[in-house]
Motif scaffolding. Structure first.
Motif, PDB file in Angstrom:
ATOM      1  N   ARG A 147     -34.940  10.214 -35.197  1.00  0.00           N
ATOM      2  CA  ARG A 147     -35.380   9.033 -35.948  1.00  0.00           C
ATOM      3  C   ARG A 147     -36.104   9.436 -37.224  1.00  0.00           C
ATOM      4  NH1 ARG A 147     -39.957   6.108 -36.312  1.00  0.00           N
ATOM      5  NH2 ARG A 147     -41.022   7.413 -34.797  1.00  0.00           N
ATOM      6  N   LEU A 148     -36.817  10.570 -37.192  1.00  0.00           N
ATOM      7  CA  LEU A 148     -37.572  11.045 -38.343  1.00  0.00           C
ATOM      8  C   LEU A 148     -36.758  11.984 -39.234  1.00  0.00           C
ATOM      9  CD1 LEU A 148     -41.036  11.673 -36.627  1.00  0.00           C
ATOM     10  CD2 LEU A 148     -40.394   9.771 -38.110  1.00  0.00           C
ATOM     11  N   GLY A 149     -35.508  12.216 -38.886  1.00  0.00           N
ATOM     12  CA  GLY A 149     -34.658  13.072 -39.704  1.00  0.00           C
ATOM     13  C   GLY A 149     -34.985  14.547 -39.579  1.00  0.00           C
ATOM     14  N   ILE A 150     -35.503  14.975 -38.436  1.00  0.00           N
ATOM     15  CA  ILE A 150     -35.881  16.369 -38.208  1.00  0.00           C
ATOM     16  C   ILE A 150     -34.798  17.058 -37.381  1.00  0.00           C
ATOM     17  CG2 ILE A 150     -37.590  17.904 -37.158  1.00  0.00           C
ATOM     18  CD1 ILE A 150     -39.677  15.678 -37.623  1.00  0.00           C
ATOM     19  N   SER A 151     -34.287  18.179 -37.866  1.00  0.00           N
ATOM     20  CA  SER A 151     -33.291  18.959 -37.123  1.00  0.00           C
ATOM     21  C   SER A 151     -33.957  19.655 -35.947  1.00  0.00           C
ATOM     22  CB  SER A 151     -32.623  19.984 -38.037  1.00  0.00           C
ATOM     23  OG  SER A 151     -31.955  19.337 -39.106  1.00  0.00           O
ATOM     24  N   ILE A 152     -33.215  19.806 -34.852  1.00  0.00           N
ATOM     25  CA  ILE A 152     -33.809  20.220 -33.581  1.00  0.00           C
ATOM     26  C   ILE A 152     -33.186  21.511 -33.087  1.00  0.00           C
ATOM     27  CG2 ILE A 152     -34.274  19.529 -31.199  1.00  0.00           C
ATOM     28  CD1 ILE A 152     -33.482  16.601 -32.390  1.00  0.00           C
ATOM     29  N   ALA A 153     -34.042  22.500 -32.816  1.00  0.00           N
ATOM     30  CA  ALA A 153     -33.649  23.721 -32.129  1.00  0.00           C
ATOM     31  C   ALA A 153     -34.420  23.785 -30.812  1.00  0.00           C
ATOM     32  CB  ALA A 153     -33.963  24.948 -32.977  1.00  0.00           C
ATOM     33  N   VAL A 154     -33.754  24.209 -29.768  1.00  0.00           N
ATOM     34  CA  VAL A 154     -34.398  24.347 -28.458  1.00  0.00           C
ATOM     35  C   VAL A 154     -34.163  25.759 -27.945  1.00  0.00           C
ATOM     36  CG1 VAL A 154     -34.508  23.545 -26.068  1.00  0.00           C
ATOM     37  CG2 VAL A 154     -34.134  21.896 -27.909  1.00  0.00           C
ATOM     38  N   ALA A 155     -35.237  26.397 -27.480  1.00  0.00           N
ATOM     39  CA  ALA A 155     -35.149  27.707 -26.844  1.00  0.00           C
ATOM     40  C   ALA A 155     -35.221  27.514 -25.341  1.00  0.00           C
ATOM     41  CB  ALA A 155     -36.290  28.602 -27.320  1.00  0.00           C
ATOM     42  N   THR A 156     -34.228  28.002 -24.629  1.00  0.00           N
ATOM     43  CA  THR A 156     -34.167  27.836 -23.188  1.00  0.00           C
ATOM     44  C   THR A 156     -33.839  29.148 -22.505  1.00  0.00           C
ATOM     45  OG1 THR A 156     -32.985  26.715 -21.359  1.00  0.00           O
ATOM     46  CG2 THR A 156     -31.743  27.119 -23.390  1.00  0.00           C
ATOM     47  N   SER A 157     -34.256  29.271 -21.267  1.00  0.00           N
ATOM     48  CA  SER A 157     -33.939  30.455 -20.473  1.00  0.00           C
ATOM     49  C   SER A 157     -32.509  30.436 -19.960  1.00  0.00           C
ATOM     50  CB  SER A 157     -34.900  30.544 -19.278  1.00  0.00           C
ATOM     51  OG  SER A 157     -34.674  29.463 -18.385  1.00  0.00           O
ATOM     52  N   GLY A 158     -31.852  29.282 -20.048  1.00  0.00           N
ATOM     53  CA  GLY A 158     -30.505  29.155 -19.514  1.00  0.00           C
ATOM     54  C   GLY A 158     -30.461  28.869 -18.029  1.00  0.00           C
ATOM     55  N   LYS A 159     -31.621  28.604 -17.435  1.00  0.00           N
ATOM     56  CA  LYS A 159     -31.666  28.313 -15.991  1.00  0.00           C
ATOM     57  C   LYS A 159     -31.072  26.947 -15.679  1.00  0.00           C
ATOM     58  CE  LYS A 159     -34.830  28.091 -12.064  1.00  0.00           C
ATOM     59  NZ  LYS A 159     -36.254  28.187 -11.621  1.00  0.00           N
ATOM     60  N   HIS A 160     -31.215  26.002 -16.618  1.00  0.00           N
ATOM     61  CA  HIS A 160     -30.682  24.655 -16.451  1.00  0.00           C
ATOM     62  C   HIS A 160     -29.618  24.391 -17.518  1.00  0.00           C
ATOM     63  CE1 HIS A 160     -34.138  24.067 -13.889  1.00  0.00           C
ATOM     64  NE2 HIS A 160     -34.973  24.238 -14.905  1.00  0.00           N
ATOM     65  N   ARG A 161     -28.706  23.467 -17.216  1.00  0.00           N
ATOM     66  CA  ARG A 161     -27.741  23.033 -18.218  1.00  0.00           C
ATOM     67  C   ARG A 161     -28.436  22.161 -19.250  1.00  0.00           C
ATOM     68  NH1 ARG A 161     -22.281  22.586 -17.315  1.00  0.00           N
ATOM     69  NH2 ARG A 161     -22.321  21.722 -19.428  1.00  0.00           N
ATOM     70  N   ALA A 162     -28.096  22.368 -20.502  1.00  0.00           N
ATOM     71  CA  ALA A 162     -28.624  21.551 -21.585  1.00  0.00           C
ATOM     72  C   ALA A 162     -27.633  20.425 -21.843  1.00  0.00           C
ATOM     73  CB  ALA A 162     -28.832  22.394 -22.836  1.00  0.00           C
TER      74      ALA A 162
ATOM     75  N   GLY B 262     -32.768  37.318 -12.981  1.00  0.00           N
ATOM     76  CA  GLY B 262     -33.296  36.899 -11.691  1.00  0.00           C
ATOM     77  C   GLY B 262     -32.838  35.524 -11.244  1.00  0.00           C
ATOM     78  N   TYR B 263     -31.912  34.886 -11.961  1.00  0.00           N
ATOM     79  CA  TYR B 263     -31.408  33.565 -11.588  1.00  0.00           C
ATOM     80  C   TYR B 263     -30.004  33.417 -12.173  1.00  0.00           C
ATOM     81  CZ  TYR B 263     -33.081  32.774 -16.354  1.00  0.00           C
ATOM     82  OH  TYR B 263     -33.319  32.895 -17.703  1.00  0.00           O
ATOM     83  N   PRO B 264     -29.191  32.528 -11.604  1.00  0.00           N
ATOM     84  CA  PRO B 264     -27.853  32.316 -12.179  1.00  0.00           C
ATOM     85  C   PRO B 264     -27.945  31.694 -13.570  1.00  0.00           C
ATOM     86  CG  PRO B 264     -27.995  31.443  -9.940  1.00  0.00           C
ATOM     87  CD  PRO B 264     -29.402  31.782 -10.359  1.00  0.00           C
ATOM     88  N   LEU B 265     -27.129  32.168 -14.483  1.00  0.00           N
ATOM     89  CA  LEU B 265     -27.082  31.611 -15.829  1.00  0.00           C
ATOM     90  C   LEU B 265     -26.289  30.310 -15.790  1.00  0.00           C
ATOM     91  CD1 LEU B 265     -27.616  31.914 -18.909  1.00  0.00           C
ATOM     92  CD2 LEU B 265     -25.432  33.142 -19.036  1.00  0.00           C
TER      93      LEU B 265
END
Length: 204
Positions: free
Chosen positions: A94-109, A123-126
């Protein structure tokens, strides 16, 4: 929905790792992580404020210098996908801000973002096998990049960029880990070297 922040909360800095290295952006560090790395450098027993998506987005907007038009936010943690990010992403959009997310890959994005950075910790399934970049930190939780490729070959994952990064111990890059990373990228030309340059620059 309320989001619990880590003590660092919302701040403006320069990305020091991987493909967006050198980009100035806002950072949102969320508290809490289901991965539980023994060598993690964030104290998740201490929490900052619990804020709504609207309040966090407003804080992010406020930290940018007035002349910034191409505004990016890097959502990190902890593990951001331990919670529902959709309200937060909606507010950034809504504010026009581009979004980057850093994740461990443990969950689906599930939510679409402008940059998805997967940093597998071992130590966990990717679960998240695609994204804009993947980064392996050599030695973190005993992670071996060669063993990772045995389990997840390049042709079974889909990332635009692939990085291996030396382990940092007590704020300093481990020399032996750097040597292993240099050998790894020499043996695997689809991978490149990443380092924690923000430590050298003295920025968070």
């Amino acid at each position: 929905m309320m989001y619990r922040l880590a003590p660092e909360g919302v701040f403006f800095s320069v990305q020091g790792e991987a493909h967006l290295r050198g980009f100035s952006m806002a950072f949102v560090r969320l508290a809490g992580c289901s991965v539980g790395c023994p060598g993690c450098d964030t104290d998740y027993s201490a929490h900052g404020a619990a804020l709504s998506a609207q309040d966090i987005a407003a804080r992010v907007s406020d930290v940018f210098p007035s002349n910034y038009r191409d505004r990016w936010v890097w959502v990190t943690g902890g593990e951001p996908y331990d919670r529902d990010l959709r309200p937060l992403i909606t507010e950034f959009r809504r504010l026009g801000i581009s979004i980057a997310v850093a994740t461990s890959g443990k969950h689906r994005a599930i939510e679409a973002v402008d940059w998805l950075s997967v940093s597998y910790h071992g130590g966990y399934p990717l679960a998240q096998k695609y994204g804009h970049e993947i980064k392996l930190i050599d030695g973190l939780n005993g992670l071996d990049p060669w063993q990772f490729l045995d389990e997840y070959p390049d042709d079974q994952t889909d990332y635009w960029y692939r990085y291996v990064q030396p382990l940092t111990v007590d704020g300093a890059e481990d020399a032996d880990s750097l040597k292993r990373c240099m050998r790894f990228v020499a043996e695997h030309p689809t991978w490149a070297l990443s380092r924690q340059d923000h430590l050298t620059w003295g920025v968070p």
